[in-house]
Design a protein around this motif. Sequence first.
Motif, short mmCIF file in Angstrom:
data_model
loop_
_atom_site.label_atom_id
_atom_site.label_comp_id
_atom_site.label_asym_id
_atom_site.label_seq_id
_atom_site.Cartn_x
_atom_site.Cartn_y
_atom_site.Cartn_z
N ALA A 3 -5.78 -12.79 6.25
CA ALA A 3 -4.17 -12.95 6.22
C ALA A 3 -3.92 -13.49 4.93
CB ALA A 3 -3.85 -13.58 7.23
N ALA A 4 -4.67 -14.55 4.46
CA ALA A 4 -4.38 -15.25 3.41
C ALA A 4 -4.68 -14.33 1.95
CB ALA A 4 -5.38 -16.64 3.30
N ALA A 5 -5.68 -13.76 2.05
CA ALA A 5 -6.05 -12.62 0.83
C ALA A 5 -5.03 -11.73 1.03
CB ALA A 5 -7.37 -12.18 1.35
N VAL A 6 -4.57 -11.09 2.15
CA VAL A 6 -3.46 -10.02 1.92
C VAL A 6 -2.10 -10.71 1.47
CG1 VAL A 6 -2.10 -8.32 3.40
CG2 VAL A 6 -4.55 -8.32 3.71
N LEU A 13 3.44 -6.38 -2.57
CA LEU A 13 3.22 -5.12 -2.69
C LEU A 13 3.13 -4.10 -1.65
CD1 LEU A 13 0.18 -5.06 -5.29
CD2 LEU A 13 2.54 -4.70 -5.88
N LEU A 14 2.85 -4.76 -0.43
CA LEU A 14 2.97 -4.11 0.74
C LEU A 14 4.15 -4.19 1.52
CD1 LEU A 14 -0.89 -5.19 1.96
CD2 LEU A 14 -0.26 -2.90 0.77
N ARG A 15 5.02 -5.01 1.21
CA ARG A 15 6.10 -5.18 2.24
C ARG A 15 7.16 -3.79 2.26
NH1 ARG A 15 8.03 -9.38 -1.62
NH2 ARG A 15 8.90 -8.27 -3.34
N ASP A 16 6.82 -3.10 1.28
CA ASP A 16 7.76 -2.03 1.20
C ASP A 16 7.11 -0.63 1.78
OD1 ASP A 16 9.94 -3.28 0.15
OD2 ASP A 16 9.11 -3.01 -2.02
N LEU A 17 6.09 -0.61 2.44
CA LEU A 17 5.19 0.35 2.93
C LEU A 17 5.58 0.65 4.12
CD1 LEU A 17 1.63 -0.21 1.56
CD2 LEU A 17 3.08 1.69 0.89
N SER A 20 2.86 2.61 9.17
CA SER A 20 1.80 3.70 9.55
C SER A 20 0.92 3.31 8.25
CB SER A 20 2.33 4.89 9.56
OG SER A 20 2.90 5.64 8.34
N LEU A 21 1.43 3.10 7.07
CA LEU A 21 0.30 2.82 5.95
C LEU A 21 -0.13 1.53 5.74
CD1 LEU A 21 2.04 5.26 3.50
CD2 LEU A 21 0.07 5.92 4.76
N ARG A 22 0.75 0.48 6.24
CA ARG A 22 0.62 -0.95 5.81
C ARG A 22 -0.82 -1.30 6.39
NH1 ARG A 22 5.26 -4.07 7.66
NH2 ARG A 22 6.17 -2.78 6.02
N GLU A 23 -1.17 -1.09 7.60
CA GLU A 23 -2.51 -1.68 7.75
C GLU A 23 -3.77 -0.98 7.26
OE1 GLU A 23 -5.22 -0.99 11.94
OE2 GLU A 23 -2.72 -1.65 12.30
N HIS A 24 -3.71 0.07 6.81
CA HIS A 24 -5.02 0.67 6.00
C HIS A 24 -4.58 0.13 4.44
CE1 HIS A 24 -7.46 3.65 4.47
NE2 HIS A 24 -6.64 3.81 3.27
N PRO A 72 2.41 -11.34 -18.92
CA PRO A 72 3.66 -11.49 -20.03
C PRO A 72 4.31 -12.94 -20.02
CG PRO A 72 3.75 -9.76 -18.22
CD PRO A 72 2.59 -10.91 -17.75
N ALA A 73 4.69 -12.98 -21.36
CA ALA A 73 5.50 -14.44 -21.30
C ALA A 73 6.62 -14.54 -20.64
CB ALA A 73 5.62 -14.55 -23.07
N GLY A 74 6.76 -15.52 -20.09
CA GLY A 74 7.99 -16.12 -19.41
C GLY A 74 7.99 -15.34 -18.03
N ARG A 75 6.79 -14.72 -17.55
CA ARG A 75 6.64 -14.40 -16.26
C ARG A 75 6.80 -15.47 -15.13
NH1 ARG A 75 6.15 -9.34 -13.78
NH2 ARG A 75 5.16 -9.42 -11.83
N LYS A 76 7.46 -15.62 -14.23
CA LYS A 76 7.27 -16.46 -13.07
C LYS A 76 6.99 -16.02 -11.97
CE LYS A 76 10.32 -19.50 -15.68
NZ LYS A 76 11.52 -20.38 -15.73
N GLY A 77 7.02 -14.78 -11.62
CA GLY A 77 6.86 -14.18 -10.37
C GLY A 77 6.98 -12.67 -10.53
N GLY A 78 7.03 -12.15 -9.28
CA GLY A 78 6.95 -10.84 -9.17
C GLY A 78 8.24 -10.33 -8.94
N GLU A 79 8.33 -8.82 -8.91
CA GLU A 79 9.60 -8.02 -8.61
C GLU A 79 10.36 -8.80 -7.22
OE1 GLU A 79 12.68 -5.44 -9.16
OE2 GLU A 79 10.79 -5.46 -10.45
N GLY A 80 11.64 -8.92 -7.75
CA GLY A 80 12.63 -9.54 -6.62
C GLY A 80 12.53 -11.01 -6.35
#
Length: 102
Positions: A3-6, A13-17, A20-24, A72-80
């Motif tokens: 769970a820590a790895a995921v 990346l997976l929260r919007d799946l 039915s596809l998330r487990e795979h 990228p310069a200035g990047r502090k996190g992902g989308e949202g």
Amino acid sequence: MAAAAVGAVGGPLLRDLPESLREHAEGAVDAAVWTIAAAASLLSTVLMSAGGHGMLAGVACALTLWAARRVPAGRKGGEGEPGVSGGGAPRSGPGRAAGGSS
């Protein structure tokens, strides 16, 4: 541990799946993390036996610098996430994208 790895690697990346596809997808992320860890362990053993601590440290530093140059310069996190707007640019104020009123 899986769970820590995921959560760390694939969670954002997976929260919007769809469910039915998330487990795979979680299984694929977990397999990739463990495969990379095993390959790194094997490679570090080869480097240590071939060149000792100095070679291992040198390769580790080189890989760290290589990876850091790809962020990228200035990047502090992902989308949202706080500090980054949709295009990856830093936000100019609390909750506002640079040059806009969104």
